[in-house]
Design a protein around this motif. Structure first.
Motif, PDB file in Angstrom:
ATOM      1  N   LEU A  65       0.824  -1.210   0.000  1.00 53.70           N
ATOM      2  CA  LEU A  65       0.000   0.000   0.000  1.00 53.70           C
ATOM      3  C   LEU A  65       0.856   1.256   0.000  1.00 53.70           C
ATOM      4  N   THR A  66       1.885   1.276   0.825  1.00 55.00           N
ATOM      5  CA  THR A  66       2.765   2.439   0.909  1.00 55.00           C
ATOM      6  C   THR A  66       3.502   2.656  -0.399  1.00 55.00           C
ATOM      7  N   ASP A  67       3.964   1.568  -1.003  1.00 56.16           N
ATOM      8  CA  ASP A  67       4.668   1.650  -2.276  1.00 56.16           C
ATOM      9  C   ASP A  67       3.781   2.208  -3.384  1.00 56.16           C
ATOM     10  N   ALA A  68       2.495   1.909  -3.323  1.00 57.61           N
ATOM     11  CA  ALA A  68       1.563   2.343  -4.372  1.00 57.61           C
ATOM     12  C   ALA A  68       1.025   3.749  -4.151  1.00 57.61           C
ATOM     13  N   ALA A  69       1.275   4.332  -3.004  1.00 61.09           N
ATOM     14  CA  ALA A  69       0.656   5.615  -2.655  1.00 61.09           C
ATOM     15  C   ALA A  69       0.993   6.725  -3.643  1.00 61.09           C
ATOM     16  N   GLU A  70       2.227   6.776  -4.083  1.00 59.27           N
ATOM     17  CA  GLU A  70       2.608   7.854  -4.998  1.00 59.27           C
ATOM     18  C   GLU A  70       1.816   7.781  -6.300  1.00 59.27           C
ATOM     19  N   ALA A  98      -8.915  -4.660   7.801  1.00 66.12           N
ATOM     20  CA  ALA A  98      -8.854  -3.300   7.246  1.00 66.12           C
ATOM     21  C   ALA A  98      -7.801  -3.220   6.141  1.00 66.12           C
ATOM     22  N   LEU A  99      -6.654  -3.834   6.379  1.00 68.47           N
ATOM     23  CA  LEU A  99      -5.598  -3.825   5.361  1.00 68.47           C
ATOM     24  C   LEU A  99      -6.020  -4.571   4.109  1.00 68.47           C
ATOM     25  N   ARG A 100      -6.700  -5.695   4.264  1.00 69.44           N
ATOM     26  CA  ARG A 100      -7.167  -6.454   3.094  1.00 69.44           C
ATOM     27  C   ARG A 100      -8.178  -5.647   2.275  1.00 69.44           C
ATOM     28  N   ARG A 101      -9.072  -4.925   2.954  1.00 70.02           N
ATOM     29  CA  ARG A 101     -10.022  -4.083   2.205  1.00 70.02           C
ATOM     30  C   ARG A 101      -9.276  -3.038   1.386  1.00 70.02           C
ATOM     31  N   SER A 102      -8.254  -2.440   1.971  1.00 76.66           N
ATOM     32  CA  SER A 102      -7.451  -1.453   1.238  1.00 76.66           C
ATOM     33  C   SER A 102      -6.688  -2.105   0.093  1.00 76.66           C
ATOM     34  N   LEU A 103      -6.163  -3.293   0.320  1.00 76.66           N
ATOM     35  CA  LEU A 103      -5.445  -4.003  -0.741  1.00 76.66           C
ATOM     36  C   LEU A 103      -6.381  -4.337  -1.897  1.00 76.66           C
ATOM     37  N   ILE A 104      -7.588  -4.738  -1.591  1.00 78.49           N
ATOM     38  CA  ILE A 104      -8.565  -5.038  -2.643  1.00 78.49           C
ATOM     39  C   ILE A 104      -8.887  -3.770  -3.430  1.00 78.49           C
ATOM     40  N   ALA A 105      -9.064  -2.647  -2.727  1.00 78.68           N
ATOM     41  CA  ALA A 105      -9.335  -1.373  -3.415  1.00 78.68           C
ATOM     42  C   ALA A 105      -8.156  -0.995  -4.309  1.00 78.68           C
ATOM     43  N   LEU A 106      -6.944  -1.183  -3.803  1.00 74.61           N
ATOM     44  CA  LEU A 106      -5.766  -0.903  -4.621  1.00 74.61           C
ATOM     45  C   LEU A 106      -5.732  -1.826  -5.826  1.00 74.61           C
ATOM     46  N   HIS A 107      -6.011  -3.103  -5.617  1.00 75.49           N
ATOM     47  CA  HIS A 107      -5.971  -4.056  -6.727  1.00 75.49           C
ATOM     48  C   HIS A 107      -6.981  -3.670  -7.804  1.00 75.49           C
ATOM     49  N   GLU A 108      -8.153  -3.230  -7.399  1.00 75.72           N
ATOM     50  CA  GLU A 108      -9.147  -2.763  -8.375  1.00 75.72           C
ATOM     51  C   GLU A 108      -8.614  -1.575  -9.166  1.00 75.72           C
ATOM     52  N   ALA A 109      -7.976  -0.621  -8.471  1.00 80.03           N
ATOM     53  CA  ALA A 109      -7.415   0.555  -9.145  1.00 80.03           C
ATOM     54  C   ALA A 109      -6.290   0.148 -10.097  1.00 80.03           C
ATOM     55  N   VAL A 110      -5.474  -0.785  -9.676  1.00 81.21           N
ATOM     56  CA  VAL A 110      -4.355  -1.265 -10.493  1.00 81.21           C
ATOM     57  C   VAL A 110      -4.872  -1.952 -11.751  1.00 81.21           C
ATOM     58  N   GLU A 111      -5.897  -2.779 -11.597  1.00 82.03           N
ATOM     59  CA  GLU A 111      -6.463  -3.457 -12.774  1.00 82.03           C
ATOM     60  C   GLU A 111      -7.087  -2.451 -13.731  1.00 82.03           C
ATOM     61  N   THR A 112      -7.794  -1.473 -13.189  1.00 77.86           N
ATOM     62  CA  THR A 112      -8.418  -0.445 -14.026  1.00 77.86           C
ATOM     63  C   THR A 112      -7.369   0.346 -14.805  1.00 77.86           C
ATOM     64  N   ALA A 113      -6.241   0.627 -14.141  1.00 77.78           N
ATOM     65  CA  ALA A 113      -5.166   1.389 -14.783  1.00 77.78           C
ATOM     66  C   ALA A 113      -4.338   0.545 -15.739  1.00 77.78           C
ATOM     67  N   GLY A 114      -4.510  -0.770 -15.713  1.00 75.71           N
ATOM     68  CA  GLY A 114      -3.720  -1.645 -16.578  1.00 75.71           C
ATOM     69  C   GLY A 114      -2.265  -1.751 -16.141  1.00 75.71           C
ATOM     70  N   ASP A 115      -2.022  -1.569 -14.863  1.00 74.76           N
ATOM     71  CA  ASP A 115      -0.673  -1.622 -14.291  1.00 74.76           C
ATOM     72  C   ASP A 115      -0.296  -3.092 -14.062  1.00 74.76           C
ATOM     73  N   VAL A 116       0.236  -3.720 -15.100  1.00 74.53           N
ATOM     74  CA  VAL A 116       0.507  -5.156 -15.084  1.00 74.53           C
ATOM     75  C   VAL A 116       1.568  -5.530 -14.047  1.00 74.53           C
ATOM     76  N   VAL A 117       2.592  -4.725 -13.910  1.00 78.99           N
ATOM     77  CA  VAL A 117       3.671  -5.040 -12.967  1.00 78.99           C
ATOM     78  C   VAL A 117       3.135  -5.075 -11.538  1.00 78.99           C
ATOM     79  N   ARG A 118       2.376  -4.042 -11.166  1.00 80.27           N
ATOM     80  CA  ARG A 118       1.835  -4.002  -9.803  1.00 80.27           C
ATOM     81  C   ARG A 118       0.747  -5.068  -9.627  1.00 80.27           C
ATOM     82  N   ASP A 119      -0.025  -5.328 -10.665  1.00 79.93           N
ATOM     83  CA  ASP A 119      -1.046  -6.381 -10.607  1.00 79.93           C
ATOM     84  C   ASP A 119      -0.392  -7.724 -10.294  1.00 79.93           C
TER      85      ASP A 119
END
Length: 143
Positions: A65-70, A98-119
């Motif tokens: 989560l911290t790594d993805a914040a920027e 709580a952390l898993r909910r945030s990770l799921i939200a991040l994963h959704e954002a990553v998939e939407t953005a097409g960020d394959v490396v982070r996915d």
């Protein structure tokens, strides 16, 4: 629903504390004892490995989560902030949820953005999380 370790142990107690009716003698009672024994064995594994798996998992999710914040916003930095200070299973599980909910939200954002490396990094983390929480089934007697 995933029962907690205390839930399993209380269930085992309630199952064995109640005297069985006469019609449950024989194979039914043997089966009941076998299930309680198996649950007890799995609960012992969870008691041994569960807390360290949760501490590791919480730290690993916070790092992602911290790594993805920027790239994905300060909300993920906030979600990834902090450390575990209460090491009871209940507290670790609440933080983990709580952390898993945030990770799921991040994963959704990553998939939407097409960020394959982070996915792929998140997918690898899911696999590591499952492996850290793995419980080993014992060989069954007579099989």
């Amino acid at each position: 629903m995933t029962p907690s370790l205390p839930d399993i142990l209380v269930g085992n107690f309630l199952c064995m504390a109640e005297p069985p009716p006469p019609e449950s003698a024989g194979e039914f009672m043997a089966g009941k004892v076998g299930v309680v024994a198996l649950l007890s064995l799995l609960a012992a594994q969870e008691a041994e490995r569960g807390p360290s798996a949760r501490v590791w998992e919480n730290a690993a999710i916070r790092a992602v989560l911290t790594d993805a914040a920027e790239a994905y916003g300060d909300a993920f930095a906030e979600a990834g902030a902090g450390v575990d200070t209460d090491f009871t299973l209940g507290a670790l599980d609440r933080a983990n949820a709580a952390l898993r909910r945030s990770l799921i939200a991040l994963h959704e954002a990553v998939e939407t953005a097409g960020d394959v490396v982070r996915d792929h990094a998140i997918l690898r983390l899911y696999g590591q999380m499952a492996d850290a929480r793995r419980l080993d089934m014992p060989p069954l007697p007579g099989r």
